[in-house]
Scaffold this active site. Sequence first.
Site, PDB file in Angstrom:
ATOM      1  N   ASN A  85      -2.794   5.033  -9.716  1.00 45.63           N
ATOM      2  CA  ASN A  85      -3.830   5.118 -10.754  1.00 45.63           C
ATOM      3  C   ASN A  85      -4.142   6.602 -10.932  1.00 45.63           C
ATOM      4  O   ASN A  85      -4.821   7.198 -10.103  1.00 45.63           O
ATOM      5  CB  ASN A  85      -5.085   4.349 -10.307  1.00 45.63           C
ATOM      6  CG  ASN A  85      -6.241   4.564 -11.265  1.00 45.63           C
ATOM      7  OD1 ASN A  85      -6.054   5.027 -12.389  1.00 45.63           O
ATOM      8  ND2 ASN A  85      -7.448   4.233 -10.822  1.00 45.63           N
ATOM      9  N   TRP A  86      -3.615   7.166 -11.998  1.00 48.55           N
ATOM     10  CA  TRP A  86      -3.789   8.613 -12.202  1.00 48.55           C
ATOM     11  C   TRP A  86      -5.205   8.967 -12.656  1.00 48.55           C
ATOM     12  O   TRP A  86      -5.563  10.127 -12.696  1.00 48.55           O
ATOM     13  CB  TRP A  86      -2.795   9.109 -13.258  1.00 48.55           C
ATOM     14  CG  TRP A  86      -1.369   9.161 -12.814  1.00 48.55           C
ATOM     15  CD1 TRP A  86      -0.818   8.611 -11.680  1.00 48.55           C
ATOM     16  CD2 TRP A  86      -0.288   9.815 -13.493  1.00 48.55           C
ATOM     17  NE1 TRP A  86       0.528   8.873 -11.618  1.00 48.55           N
ATOM     18  CE2 TRP A  86       0.880   9.613 -12.733  1.00 48.55           C
ATOM     19  CE3 TRP A  86      -0.187  10.532 -14.684  1.00 48.55           C
ATOM     20  CZ2 TRP A  86       2.121  10.121 -13.106  1.00 48.55           C
ATOM     21  CZ3 TRP A  86       1.051  11.038 -15.072  1.00 48.55           C
ATOM     22  CH2 TRP A  86       2.191  10.842 -14.284  1.00 48.55           C
ATOM     23  N   LYS A  87      -5.976   7.968 -13.034  1.00 50.19           N
ATOM     24  CA  LYS A  87      -7.329   8.208 -13.570  1.00 50.19           C
ATOM     25  C   LYS A  87      -7.254   9.212 -14.723  1.00 50.19           C
ATOM     26  O   LYS A  87      -6.291   9.199 -15.475  1.00 50.19           O
ATOM     27  CB  LYS A  87      -8.268   8.680 -12.461  1.00 50.19           C
ATOM     28  CG  LYS A  87      -8.181   7.805 -11.211  1.00 50.19           C
ATOM     29  CD  LYS A  87      -9.311   8.029 -10.264  1.00 50.19           C
ATOM     30  CE  LYS A  87      -9.041   7.276  -8.980  1.00 50.19           C
ATOM     31  NZ  LYS A  87     -10.191   7.088  -8.150  1.00 50.19           N
ATOM     32  N   SER A 138      -8.505   5.284  -0.792  1.00 57.25           N
ATOM     33  CA  SER A 138      -8.052   6.386   0.066  1.00 57.25           C
ATOM     34  C   SER A 138      -6.814   6.029   0.891  1.00 57.25           C
ATOM     35  O   SER A 138      -6.674   6.453   2.034  1.00 57.25           O
ATOM     36  CB  SER A 138      -9.184   6.877   0.975  1.00 57.25           C
ATOM     37  OG  SER A 138     -10.283   7.322   0.193  1.00 57.25           O
ATOM     38  N   GLY A 185     -11.744   7.292  -3.413  1.00 58.81           N
ATOM     39  CA  GLY A 185     -11.897   8.725  -3.653  1.00 58.81           C
ATOM     40  C   GLY A 185     -12.818   9.412  -2.651  1.00 58.81           C
ATOM     41  O   GLY A 185     -13.234  10.549  -2.848  1.00 58.81           O
ATOM     42  N   HIS A 210     -11.662  -1.743 -12.849  1.00 57.97           N
ATOM     43  CA  HIS A 210     -11.746  -0.715 -11.800  1.00 57.97           C
ATOM     44  C   HIS A 210     -13.206  -0.389 -11.545  1.00 57.97           C
ATOM     45  O   HIS A 210     -14.030  -0.377 -12.467  1.00 57.97           O
ATOM     46  CB  HIS A 210     -10.979   0.540 -12.248  1.00 57.97           C
ATOM     47  CG  HIS A 210     -10.797   1.513 -11.119  1.00 57.97           C
ATOM     48  ND1 HIS A 210     -11.785   2.388 -10.746  1.00 57.97           N
ATOM     49  CD2 HIS A 210      -9.760   1.727 -10.270  1.00 57.97           C
ATOM     50  CE1 HIS A 210     -11.347   3.109  -9.720  1.00 57.97           C
ATOM     51  NE2 HIS A 210     -10.125   2.722  -9.410  1.00 57.97           N
ATOM     52  N   GLU A 263     -10.533  -3.302  -3.676  1.00 58.67           N
ATOM     53  CA  GLU A 263     -10.904  -1.892  -3.575  1.00 58.67           C
ATOM     54  C   GLU A 263     -12.374  -1.754  -3.196  1.00 58.67           C
ATOM     55  O   GLU A 263     -13.254  -1.801  -4.070  1.00 58.67           O
ATOM     56  CB  GLU A 263     -10.672  -1.199  -4.924  1.00 58.67           C
ATOM     57  CG  GLU A 263      -9.229  -1.202  -5.367  1.00 58.67           C
ATOM     58  CD  GLU A 263      -8.894   0.065  -6.138  1.00 58.67           C
ATOM     59  OE1 GLU A 263      -7.929   0.728  -5.769  1.00 58.67           O
ATOM     60  OE2 GLU A 263      -9.619   0.398  -7.100  1.00 58.67           O
ATOM     61  N   GLY A 319      -5.047   6.095  -5.828  1.00 58.98           N
ATOM     62  CA  GLY A 319      -5.617   7.102  -6.720  1.00 58.98           C
ATOM     63  C   GLY A 319      -5.080   8.487  -6.372  1.00 58.98           C
ATOM     64  O   GLY A 319      -3.973   8.862  -6.762  1.00 58.98           O
ATOM     65  N   GLY A 320      -5.853   9.217  -5.607  1.00 57.07           N
ATOM     66  CA  GLY A 320      -5.531  10.619  -5.286  1.00 57.07           C
ATOM     67  C   GLY A 320      -4.090  10.848  -4.857  1.00 57.07           C
ATOM     68  O   GLY A 320      -3.427  11.782  -5.342  1.00 57.07           O
ATOM     69  N   GLU A 356     -14.709   2.280 -11.118  1.00 55.32           N
ATOM     70  CA  GLU A 356     -15.248   3.409 -11.909  1.00 55.32           C
ATOM     71  C   GLU A 356     -15.657   2.936 -13.304  1.00 55.32           C
ATOM     72  O   GLU A 356     -16.610   3.449 -13.878  1.00 55.32           O
ATOM     73  CB  GLU A 356     -14.216   4.551 -11.969  1.00 55.32           C
ATOM     74  CG  GLU A 356     -14.147   5.287 -10.629  1.00 55.32           C
ATOM     75  CD  GLU A 356     -12.823   5.940 -10.320  1.00 55.32           C
ATOM     76  OE1 GLU A 356     -11.994   6.113 -11.245  1.00 55.32           O
ATOM     77  OE2 GLU A 356     -12.602   6.286  -9.144  1.00 55.32           O
TER      78      GLU A 356
HETATM   79  C1  PEP Z   1      -8.291   4.054  -7.098  1.00 59.10           C
HETATM   80  O1  PEP Z   1      -8.611   4.844  -7.973  1.00 59.10           O
HETATM   81  O2  PEP Z   1      -8.036   2.884  -7.404  1.00 59.10           O
HETATM   82  C2  PEP Z   1      -8.219   4.529  -5.718  1.00 59.10           C
HETATM   83  C3  PEP Z   1      -7.943   3.667  -4.775  1.00 59.10           C
HETATM   84  O3  PEP Z   1      -8.460   5.865  -5.511  1.00 59.10           O
HETATM   85  P1  PEP Z   1      -8.201   6.682  -4.150  1.00 59.10           P
HETATM   86  O4  PEP Z   1      -6.852   6.278  -3.633  1.00 59.10           O
HETATM   87  O5  PEP Z   1      -8.265   8.113  -4.548  1.00 59.10           O
HETATM   88  O6  PEP Z   1      -9.296   6.301  -3.194  1.00 59.10           O
END
Ligand code: PEP
Length: 257
Positions: free
Chosen positions: A13-15, A218, A178, A100, A172, A239-240, A102
Site C-alpha cells: 500500500n503505497w499510500k 509495521s 505506520g 483502510h 490491521e 505500507g512503509g 486511514e
Molecule cells: C498499511 O498502510 O496498510 C500499513 C500496514 O502500513 P505500515 O506497514 O506502514 O504499518
Amino acid sequence: MNKNLRKAILAGNWKMNKNRAEAAELINELKQSEIIKNADCEVIICVPFTNLETALELTQGTNIKVGAQNCHFEKSGAFTGEISADMLTEMGVEYVIIGHSERRQYFGETDLTVNKRTLAALNAGIKVILCVGETLEQRDDGITEEIVAMQTKIALKGVTEEQLKDVIIAYEPVWAIGTGRTATSQQAAEVCGFIRSTVKSLYTKQAADGVTIQYGGSMKPANADELLSREDIDGGLIGGASLKAADFEALVRSASK
Ligand code: PEP
C-alpha cells in the site's frame, strides 16, 4: 493444514507516496527482482490513482498485479474528487483496498460505506482487500473481537459466497499502522483466526478455509517470517516497507515460503 490450500498474498500500500518518475523507478526495480519473478505468492502494488496508468503499463507481462486504494460506491455522478469502480475496471485495475483505517480515521469512512464500496467493487469485477482492525483504546477496553466482528459482518453484508472468493481480508490493528509497533505474531494470529471464524459463521467452513487473511501493521523483513508462519496469517498488507524495493522483495521471499 488449510494454510497450504490458500495462496499467500502480499500487497504493498503505497499510500500518498511516489510521483510518476519515482513510481516507475520502484516498479522497474521490482520487475528486475528474481525473487519477485519467481514468487510463490501473489504480489500486488496498490498505488495512488495518478500512478495507476504507469503501474499498469510497466507491470504488463509480469506477475505484479496492480490495485487502487479506494473507490466510490456510485457508478457515476456528482461526487467531486471520487473515482468509480467501473473507472478502475476500465483501466484494467484488478484490486482495490477498501476501508483502510486511514480512510476511516481521516475521511469519514464508516462500516456502511465500506460495505457499499465493497459491493460496488465486486460488482464491477474488482477484487477487494478489505481492511478491519481495532484502535488501541478498543484493544485496551477488551473489545477487539466485537469491533472486528462488527466491521467484518457489516462489510460483507450482501456479498455472496461466490463473491467472497474475490475478497481478501486484511487485519490491521490501527495502533500498529505506520507506528513501528507490530502486533506480536500471537496477537495477530489470534485475531486473524477470529476473523476466519466470523467468516465461517456468515458463510460455510469451506468459504472460511478458503479466504485469504492478511496481517498489516509495521510488517517488515525482520518480523515477517514469524508473522507469516502462523496458520491463519496468509500474507501481508504492507505500507512503509513497500516503498523500498529491497524490503518489499524480502517480504515477498518470506511470503513465498
Ligand atoms: C498499511 O498502510 O496498510 C500499513 C500496514 O502500513 P505500515 O506497514 O506502514 O504499518
